[in-house]
Design a protein around this motif. Structure first.
Motif, mmCIF file in Angstrom:
data_model
loop_
_atom_site.group_PDB
_atom_site.id
_atom_site.type_symbol
_atom_site.label_atom_id
_atom_site.label_comp_id
_atom_site.label_asym_id
_atom_site.label_seq_id
_atom_site.Cartn_x
_atom_site.Cartn_y
_atom_site.Cartn_z
ATOM 1 N N VAL A 279 -10.864 1.712 2.184
ATOM 2 C CA VAL A 279 -10.348 0.390 1.818
ATOM 3 C C VAL A 279 -9.160 0.518 0.874
ATOM 4 N N ILE A 280 -9.287 1.373 -0.128
ATOM 5 C CA ILE A 280 -8.195 1.552 -1.095
ATOM 6 C C ILE A 280 -6.945 2.074 -0.397
ATOM 7 N N GLU A 281 -7.119 3.018 0.511
ATOM 8 C CA GLU A 281 -5.967 3.562 1.228
ATOM 9 C C GLU A 281 -5.319 2.496 2.110
ATOM 10 N N PHE A 282 -6.126 1.646 2.715
ATOM 11 C CA PHE A 282 -5.592 0.538 3.517
ATOM 12 C C PHE A 282 -4.754 -0.394 2.647
ATOM 13 N N ILE A 283 -5.261 -0.712 1.456
ATOM 14 C CA ILE A 283 -4.528 -1.586 0.532
ATOM 15 C C ILE A 283 -3.243 -0.901 0.070
ATOM 16 N N ARG A 284 -3.311 0.382 -0.231
ATOM 17 C CA ARG A 284 -2.121 1.129 -0.673
ATOM 18 C C ARG A 284 -1.020 1.056 0.374
ATOM 19 N N LYS A 285 -1.387 1.253 1.621
ATOM 20 C CA LYS A 285 -0.388 1.223 2.686
ATOM 21 C C LYS A 285 0.149 -0.185 2.899
ATOM 22 N N THR A 286 -0.744 -1.178 2.836
ATOM 23 C CA THR A 286 -0.317 -2.562 3.027
ATOM 24 C C THR A 286 0.609 -3.006 1.906
ATOM 25 N N PHE A 287 0.289 -2.604 0.683
ATOM 26 C CA PHE A 287 1.116 -2.952 -0.483
ATOM 27 C C PHE A 287 2.309 -2.005 -0.647
ATOM 28 N N ASP A 288 2.389 -0.989 0.206
ATOM 29 C CA ASP A 288 3.480 -0.018 0.159
ATOM 30 C C ASP A 288 3.543 0.689 -1.201
#
Length: 295
Positions: A279-288
């Motif tokens: 989940v954190i990695e998904f957020i990191r990528k989405t937030f760039d």
């Protein structure tokens, strides 16, 4: 540009969303300065006790733009969404990630989703359980009940006779009325205040609960939970409970409760994986966030 996490909590909906918000925010604030926005001022004031560095209470979801600015980024954890609000939010924020519990939900073209049911482009298929609950603790409580963090209508008092024959230990909810335990003490072998949440969740061999998050947390630590489907709660999580082989009790049925507790002792539960990093990695990528310097 700033980062926010909005979570809907309160005396009629409990703290399930808050517990997963804690897991996500604690993972993100190692890297970014993120503010937790709470719809309830009481839990906003206590958020620091859960490791949250910055939290703000707001009255209404429509007040978010009074704190945020156009172009900021947000994670939105609430069922308050509607087509007009969703359109406005995706226009206002440069990145909008929504946490959804609805099996029938659909993704807006301009949003990203975290969901235990959906998958596809821009969707993270996962449910969030704080990693500390995966630590196996000695099971010192044979059987416990956590009715939920909210009981505004005092349904537990009305139905306490259902639980009395089982000599359960009771965990009180965060939003319970002052002195409520006095009306319940004859039906339970022990009563814990809400501050003992982690102890009861982690040390219960069998946990009967209407809180989806508590059920998942107990399961993560090797417990054998039973899910109590309260009539005043959404049934959105029933498919998830079934997929994890968690016994389900409906309509305050004594027969179902007895069967569920017996089934828990023999059940072959499906153990859940740690998905927080996903989940954190998904957020990191989405937030760039990859482009940011270390915080």
């Amino acid at each position: 540009m700033r980062y926010f996490y909005y979570v809907h909590t309160g005396h009629r909906i409990g703290l399930d969303r808050f517990h997963r918000a804690v897991a996500i925010v604690n993972g993100l604030q190692k890297e970014i300065d993120i503010t937790l926005l709470c719809s309830d001022f009481r839990i906003a004031a206590k958020a620091k006790e859960y490791g949250i560095k910055r939290s703000v209470g707001i009255d209404l979801v429509r007040n978010i733009p009074q704190i945020a600015q156009n172009g900021d980024k947000i994670i939105f954890d609430s069922a308050e969404i509607n087509p007009v609000l969703l359109e406005d939010m995706t226009q206002f924020f440069s990145s909008f990630i929504r946490v959804s519990d609805d099996p029938s939900d659909t993704k807006h073209p301009k949003e990203s989703l975290i969901s235990p049911y959906l998958s596809g482009e821009g969707i993270c298929n996962a449910f969030v359980v704080d990693e500390r609950y995966f630590e196996a603790k000695p099971k010192t409580i044979p059987l416990a009940l956590f009715f939920g963090d909210d009981d505004y209508e005092k349904d537990l008092e009305t139905h306490q006779g259902l639980f009395a024959p089982f000599s359960m230990e009771l965990l009180m909810g965060f939003y319970y009325f002052l002195g409520y335990e006095e009306k319940l003490k004859e039906s339970f072998s022990a009563i814990y205040e809400s501050e003992s949440y982690d102890k009861v969740i982690q040390e219960s061999e069998t946990l009967v609960s209407a809180s989806v998050q508590a059920v998942l947390e107990n399961l993560a630590g090797g417990g054998k939970p039973v899910f109590l489907q309260r009539p005043d709660y959404s049934e959105d999580f029933l498919p998830l409970m079934e997929s994890l082989s968690i016994p389900i009790v409906r309509n305050y049925s004594s027969e179902q409760l007895s069967h569920g507790i017996k089934q828990a002792a023999l059940n072959d539960y499906r153990r859940i994986d740690k998905s927080n990093n996903k989940v954190i990695e998904f957020i990191r990528k989405t937030f760039d966030l990859e482009k940011l310097k270390p915080f």
